[in-house]
Design a protein around this motif. Sequence first.
Motif, PDB file in Angstrom:
ATOM      1  N   ARG A  44       0.856  -1.188   0.000  1.00  0.00           N
ATOM      2  CA  ARG A  44       0.000   0.000   0.000  1.00  0.00           C
ATOM      3  C   ARG A  44       0.893   1.238   0.000  1.00  0.00           C
ATOM      4  NH1 ARG A  44      -2.374  -2.224   5.521  1.00  0.00           N
ATOM      5  NH2 ARG A  44      -0.535  -1.990   6.844  1.00  0.00           N
ATOM      6  N   PRO A  45       0.559   2.223  -0.824  1.00  0.00           N
ATOM      7  CA  PRO A  45       1.355   3.448  -0.858  1.00  0.00           C
ATOM      8  C   PRO A  45       1.342   4.141   0.502  1.00  0.00           C
ATOM      9  CG  PRO A  45      -0.152   3.329  -2.725  1.00  0.00           C
ATOM     10  CD  PRO A  45      -0.552   2.243  -1.781  1.00  0.00           C
ATOM     11  N   THR A  75       4.118   2.254  -7.968  1.00  0.00           N
ATOM     12  CA  THR A  75       3.818   3.149  -6.856  1.00  0.00           C
ATOM     13  C   THR A  75       4.434   4.523  -7.075  1.00  0.00           C
ATOM     14  OG1 THR A  75       3.826   1.241  -5.364  1.00  0.00           O
ATOM     15  CG2 THR A  75       3.873   3.421  -4.355  1.00  0.00           C
ATOM     16  N   SER A  78       2.519   6.562  -9.480  1.00  0.00           N
ATOM     17  CA  SER A  78       1.208   6.984  -8.971  1.00  0.00           C
ATOM     18  C   SER A  78       1.338   8.306  -8.216  1.00  0.00           C
ATOM     19  CB  SER A  78       0.610   5.901  -8.056  1.00  0.00           C
ATOM     20  OG  SER A  78       1.283   5.862  -6.806  1.00  0.00           O
ATOM     21  N   TYR A 163       6.165   2.828  -0.232  1.00  0.00           N
ATOM     22  CA  TYR A 163       5.077   1.890   0.052  1.00  0.00           C
ATOM     23  C   TYR A 163       5.399   1.030   1.271  1.00  0.00           C
ATOM     24  CZ  TYR A 163       7.858  -1.765  -2.306  1.00  0.00           C
ATOM     25  OH  TYR A 163       8.843  -2.648  -2.670  1.00  0.00           O
TER      26      TYR A 163
END
Length: 258
Positions: A44-45, A75, A78, A163
């Motif tokens: 998860r970021p 990531t 993003s 992350y």
Amino acid sequence: MSKPHALLDKKVLIPRGKDQAKSFSQLIERNGGIPIEIPLIAFRPIEQNQRLQECLQAFDTYDWVIFTSNVTVETFFSFYDGDMTALPKVAVIGKRTAGVLQEKGIQAEFIPSAYVAEVFVEEFLPLVGSGTKILLPKGNLAREYIAASLSAAGAQVDEVVIYETFCPDESRLKLARLLAKHELDILTFTSPSTVDHLMEVVKQFGLEEQLKNCIISCIGPVTEKRLFEYGLTVHVTPEQYTVKDMIMSTIAFLEAGS
């Protein structure tokens, strides 16, 4: 060439998430096995923070950016919404990571001959001079080896955690249930984190005995070392650090014992 059904209906643990497991599972099926997908590692970021923001704003001032996995690539981009034509030179560990970059229109300028940090550093060092500015995005559990080695050679290495790595709760329960029922024949491990997360479940539910009947295969010396630290027997470690080589080596191990 391996036999069409070399895995002989054996149930094989796939420790990757759904998005990453497809080709892994198809390889198992093509060789007669039954893939059991239980993601032991998820990502998860992180929350945006000042450190990350500063690195993103200064991205075009770096000489190199190093991506150690496809998760790091996905990531990072993003978060980054800057000029894609003004990127630093890109180094990666692994052809798969290079492929993910290529899909974004970015060409990796350096790929090591083997996909481990030690080989990466050895082969990348000739490209690093005193003051070379390098950005190294990473996960919260990543090793320090690359940054420490390049810094010792005079480079300015900025590490930034982008992350977090964790084991999904649903995976813990499914893994415990299948191990308790002896419904996993082959355990595959793709990173030290997958080993740690499985062993957390094993210890929580007292399943150490159940592991003794499993064939254990892994990718890379770092993952192998972690398995040894838990006192486990490693039956298969391929010379090439890819999922395909791990499965082919596992098939060869099975055929040699049949």
